[in-house]
Design a protein around this motif. Structure first.
Motif, PDB file in Angstrom:
ATOM      1  N   ALA A  75      -2.826 -13.453   3.860  1.00 30.76           N
ATOM      2  CA  ALA A  75      -3.880 -12.436   3.874  1.00 30.76           C
ATOM      3  C   ALA A  75      -3.764 -11.566   2.630  1.00 30.76           C
ATOM      4  CB  ALA A  75      -3.771 -11.579   5.128  1.00 30.76           C
ATOM      5  N   TYR A  76      -4.903 -11.278   2.008  1.00 32.12           N
ATOM      6  CA  TYR A  76      -4.970 -10.494   0.776  1.00 32.12           C
ATOM      7  C   TYR A  76      -6.006  -9.388   0.971  1.00 32.12           C
ATOM      8  CZ  TYR A  76      -5.808  -9.358  -4.138  1.00 32.12           C
ATOM      9  OH  TYR A  76      -5.949  -8.701  -5.330  1.00 32.12           O
ATOM     10  N   VAL A  77      -5.602  -8.138   0.769  1.00 25.92           N
ATOM     11  CA  VAL A  77      -6.511  -7.013   0.966  1.00 25.92           C
ATOM     12  C   VAL A  77      -7.459  -6.913  -0.231  1.00 25.92           C
ATOM     13  CG1 VAL A  77      -6.715  -4.534   1.380  1.00 25.92           C
ATOM     14  CG2 VAL A  77      -4.771  -5.806   2.339  1.00 25.92           C
ATOM     15  N   LEU A  78      -8.743  -7.051   0.054  1.00 29.61           N
ATOM     16  CA  LEU A  78      -9.772  -6.989  -0.985  1.00 29.61           C
ATOM     17  C   LEU A  78     -10.176  -5.552  -1.295  1.00 29.61           C
ATOM     18  CD1 LEU A  78     -12.029  -9.864   0.368  1.00 29.61           C
ATOM     19  CD2 LEU A  78     -10.556  -9.948  -1.667  1.00 29.61           C
ATOM     20  N   SER A  79     -10.310  -4.732  -0.248  1.00 27.73           N
ATOM     21  CA  SER A  79     -10.732  -3.340  -0.443  1.00 27.73           C
ATOM     22  C   SER A  79     -10.164  -2.474   0.669  1.00 27.73           C
ATOM     23  CB  SER A  79     -12.264  -3.238  -0.448  1.00 27.73           C
ATOM     24  OG  SER A  79     -12.782  -3.588   0.818  1.00 27.73           O
ATOM     25  N   GLY A  80      -9.956  -1.203   0.355  1.00 21.47           N
ATOM     26  CA  GLY A  80      -9.459  -0.261   1.349  1.00 21.47           C
ATOM     27  C   GLY A  80      -8.002  -0.489   1.688  1.00 21.47           C
ATOM     28  N   HIS A  95      -2.557  -2.027   0.905  1.00 18.62           N
ATOM     29  CA  HIS A  95      -3.678  -1.510   0.123  1.00 18.62           C
ATOM     30  C   HIS A  95      -4.300  -2.635  -0.697  1.00 18.62           C
ATOM     31  CE1 HIS A  95      -2.437   2.531   1.231  1.00 18.62           C
ATOM     32  NE2 HIS A  95      -1.197   2.126   1.001  1.00 18.62           N
ATOM     33  N   ALA A  96      -5.500  -2.397  -1.213  1.00 21.22           N
ATOM     34  CA  ALA A  96      -6.197  -3.405  -2.023  1.00 21.22           C
ATOM     35  C   ALA A  96      -5.242  -3.988  -3.065  1.00 21.22           C
ATOM     36  CB  ALA A  96      -7.417  -2.783  -2.702  1.00 21.22           C
ATOM     37  N   GLY A  97      -5.204  -5.322  -3.140  1.00 20.44           N
ATOM     38  CA  GLY A  97      -4.335  -6.015  -4.083  1.00 20.44           C
ATOM     39  C   GLY A  97      -3.012  -6.449  -3.477  1.00 20.44           C
ATOM     40  N   GLU A  98      -2.682  -5.992  -2.267  1.00 17.02           N
ATOM     41  CA  GLU A  98      -1.428  -6.387  -1.614  1.00 17.02           C
ATOM     42  C   GLU A  98      -1.708  -7.499  -0.600  1.00 17.02           C
ATOM     43  OE1 GLU A  98       1.411  -2.547  -1.716  1.00 17.02           O
ATOM     44  OE2 GLU A  98      -0.159  -2.457  -0.177  1.00 17.02           O
ATOM     45  N   ALA A 120     -12.919  -1.404   4.988  1.00 18.13           N
ATOM     46  CA  ALA A 120     -11.846  -2.182   4.356  1.00 18.13           C
ATOM     47  C   ALA A 120     -12.134  -3.657   4.601  1.00 18.13           C
ATOM     48  CB  ALA A 120     -10.492  -1.803   4.938  1.00 18.13           C
ATOM     49  N   SER A 121     -11.577  -4.516   3.741  1.00 17.80           N
ATOM     50  CA  SER A 121     -11.765  -5.954   3.934  1.00 17.80           C
ATOM     51  C   SER A 121     -10.555  -6.723   3.432  1.00 17.80           C
ATOM     52  CB  SER A 121     -13.027  -6.440   3.217  1.00 17.80           C
ATOM     53  OG  SER A 121     -12.910  -6.262   1.828  1.00 17.80           O
TER      54      SER A 121
END
Length: 142
Positions: A75-80, A95-98, A120-121
């Motif tokens: 899983a990769y956080v795109l936003s939020g 957070h986004a990017g993690e 968030a996505s």
């Protein structure tokens, strides 16, 4: 046909294939899951790669769940910011990017938007047996 048009047609075809494979779009407690990509892995017979985008409303959550027994999930956080807890590990905010991963059979106890004011996505990528029809199994008490 232009490259842009070909990519749009391919994206629509892949979305339809993912929906047919059991990664159906849904809306539960503030999350929405949309298919993004599905394809057999040519050099790994019997395995497929599937990607979905999970979008959370402010304060939205997903019910506790596991994934198909053969599924490795990244899983990769795109936003939020996303709050996540897998198995008995600590709950953590990403957070986004993690990113994080879930081994086959892992129990995803907590998944949701860490913010009550902003959406968030995340992008979830599954490597699973190609014949798996249901990639997400929600806990029975949810």
């Amino acid at each position: 046909m232009s490259l842009k048009t070909r990519l749009q047609v391919a994206s629509l075809a892949l979305a339809a294939a993912v929906a047919a494979s059991g990664a159906d779009a849904h809306d539960t407690k503030g999350d929405a899951v949309a298919p993004a990509f599905q394809r057999p892995i040519p050099n790994t017979p019997g395995k497929s790669l599937t990607a979905v985008v999970v979008s959370y409303k402010p304060g939205g959550t997903s019910p506790p769940h596991t994934h198909a027994g053969s599924a490795f999930v990244w899983a990769y956080v795109l936003s939020g910011s996303i709050r996540s807890q897998v198995d008995d590990g600590p709950a953590r905010i990403y957070h986004a990017g993690e990113s994080w991963y879930e081994d086959p059979g892992a129990h995803h106890k907590v998944s949701g938007n860490a913010s009550r004011t902003r959406p968030a996505s995340l992008l979830a990528v599954f490597v699973a047996d190609g014949d798996e029809k249901t990639l997400t199994i929600y806990d029975k008490d949810e």
